[in-house]
Design an enzyme around this catalytic site. Sequence first.
Site, PDB file in Angstrom:
ATOM      1  N   GLY A  72     105.271 -68.067 -86.277  1.00 39.92           N
ATOM      2  CA  GLY A  72     104.426 -67.112 -85.590  1.00 39.92           C
ATOM      3  C   GLY A  72     104.805 -67.026 -84.122  1.00 39.92           C
ATOM      4  O   GLY A  72     105.491 -67.895 -83.584  1.00 39.92           O
ATOM      5  N   TYR A  75     108.802 -64.254 -78.179  1.00 36.14           N
ATOM      6  CA  TYR A  75     110.057 -64.841 -77.707  1.00 36.14           C
ATOM      7  C   TYR A  75     109.800 -66.125 -76.921  1.00 36.14           C
ATOM      8  O   TYR A  75     108.838 -66.208 -76.141  1.00 36.14           O
ATOM      9  CB  TYR A  75     110.795 -63.858 -76.789  1.00 36.14           C
ATOM     10  CG  TYR A  75     111.457 -62.723 -77.507  1.00 36.14           C
ATOM     11  CD1 TYR A  75     112.646 -62.920 -78.217  1.00 36.14           C
ATOM     12  CD2 TYR A  75     110.906 -61.446 -77.483  1.00 36.14           C
ATOM     13  CE1 TYR A  75     113.255 -61.866 -78.888  1.00 36.14           C
ATOM     14  CE2 TYR A  75     111.516 -60.388 -78.142  1.00 36.14           C
ATOM     15  CZ  TYR A  75     112.684 -60.608 -78.836  1.00 36.14           C
ATOM     16  OH  TYR A  75     113.288 -59.571 -79.502  1.00 36.14           O
ATOM     17  N   GLY A 145     104.423 -73.206 -81.679  1.00 32.41           N
ATOM     18  CA  GLY A 145     104.571 -72.172 -82.693  1.00 32.41           C
ATOM     19  C   GLY A 145     104.838 -72.837 -84.032  1.00 32.41           C
ATOM     20  O   GLY A 145     105.773 -73.640 -84.144  1.00 32.41           O
ATOM     21  N   CYS A 174     106.655 -65.702 -74.645  1.00 30.21           N
ATOM     22  CA  CYS A 174     105.474 -65.623 -75.502  1.00 30.21           C
ATOM     23  C   CYS A 174     104.657 -64.363 -75.236  1.00 30.21           C
ATOM     24  O   CYS A 174     103.447 -64.342 -75.493  1.00 30.21           O
ATOM     25  CB  CYS A 174     104.615 -66.875 -75.355  1.00 30.21           C
ATOM     26  SG  CYS A 174     105.494 -68.398 -75.756  1.00 30.21           S
TER      27      CYS A 174
END
Length: 231
Positions: A72, A75, A145, A174
């Site tokens: 999930g 970047y 993540g 993010c």
Amino acid sequence: MTQPEWRISDRAVAYDVALASMEARVADIRAGRAEELVWLLEHPPLYTAGTSSKPADLLQPLRLPVHAAGRGGQYTYHGPGQRVVYVMLDLRRRKQDVRRFVSDLEDWTIRTLARFNVRGERRPGRVGVWVARGGGREDKIAAIGVRIRHWVSFHGLSINVEPDLSHYAGIVPCGIAEHGVTSLVDLGLPVTMTDLDTALAETFDEVLGAASASPSVIPSVIAKGPSLRSG
């Protein structure tokens, strides 16, 4: 009650190699062929794109290799000087609550940073761990993540020890443009990777502890689990 295996890779691990290794280990954990694993490593400089990444957030697409992560989130950057912690745990033998698991990873990170007198903090709506720098400035020091497959976790967290922070300029980390990033060394702390690894090992049981001897039985349609956004 059983403890996970801990593995430390002394050399940078290529991202595709790490991803394939995680995939295989998750399958083995689910089938009962392997124990849980906490894997500490570094990657060569690269960007990873989570399942919610937006093309516009890749600001410099030619700067570094970009890998689809399957986790999930959006970047993020990985590279030397950043401790990546891949956490492959059987949540059937722990708490079968994905959001609680992500919160536990944040708590584990916060307790680890506290060993170096760094106050890591959560922020509503922003998964990860943040450091207040004064004057309203907040910088991210750790990203989280995860992906859950049949209630076995993989991917995990990353903590900035002494990475090249300039590489974050190639992305919107993010998906959050209004805040910066920092590291332990950027905060003026001469922390080594070995120091951090020791702190991670010492605080793991405080939050995640040992797993029960056998998994709970739950319907497979639920056990597939979601991906969680990274921060």
